[in-house]
Motif scaffolding. Structure first.
Motif, PDB file in Angstrom:
ATOM      1  N   GLN A  81      14.904  -0.860  16.530  1.00  0.00           N
ATOM      2  CA  GLN A  81      15.117   0.391  17.267  1.00  0.00           C
ATOM      3  C   GLN A  81      15.850   0.132  18.586  1.00  0.00           C
ATOM      4  N   GLN A  82      15.507  -0.959  19.250  1.00  0.00           N
ATOM      5  CA  GLN A  82      16.181  -1.304  20.505  1.00  0.00           C
ATOM      6  C   GLN A  82      17.666  -1.565  20.259  1.00  0.00           C
ATOM      7  N   HIS A  83      17.971  -2.325  19.230  1.00  0.00           N
ATOM      8  CA  HIS A  83      19.369  -2.626  18.909  1.00  0.00           C
ATOM      9  C   HIS A  83      20.118  -1.357  18.508  1.00  0.00           C
ATOM     10  N   GLN A  84      19.459  -0.479  17.772  1.00  0.00           N
ATOM     11  CA  GLN A  84      20.091   0.788  17.400  1.00  0.00           C
ATOM     12  C   GLN A  84      20.432   1.606  18.636  1.00  0.00           C
ATOM     13  N   MET A  85      19.572   1.562  19.646  1.00  0.00           N
ATOM     14  CA  MET A  85      19.840   2.288  20.892  1.00  0.00           C
ATOM     15  C   MET A  85      21.093   1.725  21.582  1.00  0.00           C
ATOM     16  N   VAL A  86      21.240   0.411  21.561  1.00  0.00           N
ATOM     17  CA  VAL A  86      22.426  -0.209  22.164  1.00  0.00           C
ATOM     18  C   VAL A  86      23.675   0.179  21.371  1.00  0.00           C
ATOM     19  N   TYR A  87      23.608   0.106  20.039  1.00  0.00           N
ATOM     20  CA  TYR A  87      24.763   0.474  19.216  1.00  0.00           C
ATOM     21  C   TYR A  87      25.148   1.937  19.446  1.00  0.00           C
ATOM     22  N   GLU A  88      24.152   2.796  19.583  1.00  0.00           N
ATOM     23  CA  GLU A  88      24.423   4.211  19.863  1.00  0.00           C
ATOM     24  C   GLU A  88      25.125   4.365  21.212  1.00  0.00           C
ATOM     25  N   ALA A  89      24.693   3.593  22.198  1.00  0.00           N
ATOM     26  CA  ALA A  89      25.321   3.646  23.526  1.00  0.00           C
ATOM     27  C   ALA A  89      26.777   3.194  23.468  1.00  0.00           C
ATOM     28  N   LEU A  90      27.105   2.351  22.499  1.00  0.00           N
ATOM     29  CA  LEU A  90      28.481   1.859  22.364  1.00  0.00           C
ATOM     30  C   LEU A  90      29.381   2.848  21.628  1.00  0.00           C
ATOM     31  N   GLN A  91      28.852   3.977  21.260  1.00  0.00           N
ATOM     32  CA  GLN A  91      29.601   5.123  20.734  1.00  0.00           C
ATOM     33  C   GLN A  91      30.551   4.786  19.587  1.00  0.00           C
ATOM     34  N   GLY A  92      30.062   4.022  18.624  1.00  0.00           N
ATOM     35  CA  GLY A  92      30.859   3.745  17.434  1.00  0.00           C
ATOM     36  C   GLY A  92      31.875   2.625  17.590  1.00  0.00           C
ATOM     37  N   ASN A  93      31.917   1.963  18.728  1.00  0.00           N
ATOM     38  CA  ASN A  93      32.882   0.880  18.932  1.00  0.00           C
ATOM     39  C   ASN A  93      32.455  -0.434  18.287  1.00  0.00           C
ATOM     40  N   MET A  94      31.168  -0.575  17.957  1.00  0.00           N
ATOM     41  CA  MET A  94      30.678  -1.812  17.344  1.00  0.00           C
ATOM     42  C   MET A  94      31.288  -1.956  15.961  1.00  0.00           C
ATOM     43  N   GLY A  95      31.890  -3.119  15.693  1.00  0.00           N
ATOM     44  CA  GLY A  95      32.512  -3.370  14.399  1.00  0.00           C
ATOM     45  C   GLY A  95      33.928  -2.851  14.310  1.00  0.00           C
ATOM     46  N   ASP A  96      34.368  -2.125  15.321  1.00  0.00           N
ATOM     47  CA  ASP A  96      35.739  -1.595  15.346  1.00  0.00           C
ATOM     48  C   ASP A  96      36.470  -2.275  16.492  1.00  0.00           C
ATOM     49  N   VAL A  97      36.482  -1.657  17.647  1.00  0.00           N
ATOM     50  CA  VAL A  97      37.118  -2.238  18.828  1.00  0.00           C
ATOM     51  C   VAL A  97      36.350  -3.480  19.282  1.00  0.00           C
ATOM     52  N   LEU A  98      35.035  -3.412  19.182  1.00  0.00           N
ATOM     53  CA  LEU A  98      34.171  -4.526  19.554  1.00  0.00           C
ATOM     54  C   LEU A  98      33.810  -5.294  18.283  1.00  0.00           C
ATOM     55  N   HIS A  99      34.382  -6.476  18.132  1.00  0.00           N
ATOM     56  CA  HIS A  99      34.258  -7.231  16.885  1.00  0.00           C
ATOM     57  C   HIS A  99      32.853  -7.802  16.670  1.00  0.00           C
ATOM     58  N   ALA A 100      32.301  -8.471  17.699  1.00  0.00           N
ATOM     59  CA  ALA A 100      31.000  -9.124  17.521  1.00  0.00           C
ATOM     60  C   ALA A 100      30.200  -9.061  18.819  1.00  0.00           C
ATOM     61  N   LEU A 101      28.928  -8.692  18.691  1.00  0.00           N
ATOM     62  CA  LEU A 101      28.043  -8.612  19.850  1.00  0.00           C
ATOM     63  C   LEU A 101      26.679  -9.176  19.466  1.00  0.00           C
ATOM     64  N   ALA A 102      26.326 -10.316  20.060  1.00  0.00           N
ATOM     65  CA  ALA A 102      24.999 -10.889  19.875  1.00  0.00           C
ATOM     66  C   ALA A 102      24.079 -10.217  20.879  1.00  0.00           C
ATOM     67  N   LEU A 103      23.010  -9.608  20.392  1.00  0.00           N
ATOM     68  CA  LEU A 103      22.121  -8.836  21.252  1.00  0.00           C
ATOM     69  C   LEU A 103      20.783  -9.505  21.480  1.00  0.00           C
ATOM     70  N   GLN A 104      20.327  -9.436  22.716  1.00  0.00           N
ATOM     71  CA  GLN A 104      18.957  -9.805  23.067  1.00  0.00           C
ATOM     72  C   GLN A 104      18.431  -8.630  23.878  1.00  0.00           C
ATOM     73  N   THR A 105      17.390  -7.973  23.389  1.00  0.00           N
ATOM     74  CA  THR A 105      16.861  -6.797  24.057  1.00  0.00           C
ATOM     75  C   THR A 105      15.376  -6.963  24.333  1.00  0.00           C
ATOM     76  N   SER A 106      14.921  -6.319  25.403  1.00  0.00           N
ATOM     77  CA  SER A 106      13.481  -6.344  25.738  1.00  0.00           C
ATOM     78  C   SER A 106      13.175  -5.274  26.760  1.00  0.00           C
ATOM     79  N   ALA A 107      11.882  -4.964  26.865  1.00  0.00           N
ATOM     80  CA  ALA A 107      11.391  -4.114  27.953  1.00  0.00           C
ATOM     81  C   ALA A 107      11.099  -5.036  29.133  1.00  0.00           C
ATOM     82  N   PRO A 108      11.113  -4.505  30.359  1.00  0.00           N
ATOM     83  CA  PRO A 108      10.801  -5.352  31.523  1.00  0.00           C
ATOM     84  C   PRO A 108       9.383  -5.917  31.426  1.00  0.00           C
ATOM     85  N   ALA A 109       9.223  -7.111  31.957  1.00  0.00           N
ATOM     86  CA  ALA A 109       7.906  -7.760  31.933  1.00  0.00           C
ATOM     87  C   ALA A 109       6.965  -7.096  32.926  1.00  0.00           C
TER      88      ALA A 109
END
Length: 77
Positions: free
Chosen positions: A49-77
């Motif tokens: 779900q966290q990664h989906q939120m990031v992909y949504e924020a990228l507005q469809g650019n993932m896999g198109d204009v943005l070729h590869a994005l390694a993601l590390q996501t977390s809530a603050p400690a």
């Protein structure tokens, strides 16, 4: 046209207000990036779900204009 690290950071911050975003260009080619995103909005969400939120924020650019994005996501400690 490739996205810059600044473009990626700006889009994620706009889509996930309050997020702390760190972007690295992995290959120096402007096509392969790593992003670390820490956001309160991720609290209680699964990693998928966290990664989906990031992909949504990228507005469809993932896999198109943005070729590869390694993601590390977390809530603050």
């Amino acid at each position: 046209m490739a996205m810059t690290a600044g473009d990626i950071e700006d889009m994620i911050k706009a889509g996930i207000p309050g997020a702390k975003v760190t972007i690295r260009d992995l290959a120096g080619d402007g096509d392969h990036f790593a992003a670390e995103v820490v956001a309160e909005a991720f609290r209680g969400k699964t990693r998928v779900q966290q990664h989906q939120m990031v992909y949504e924020a990228l507005q469809g650019n993932m896999g198109d204009v943005l070729h590869a994005l390694a993601l590390q996501t977390s809530a603050p400690a």
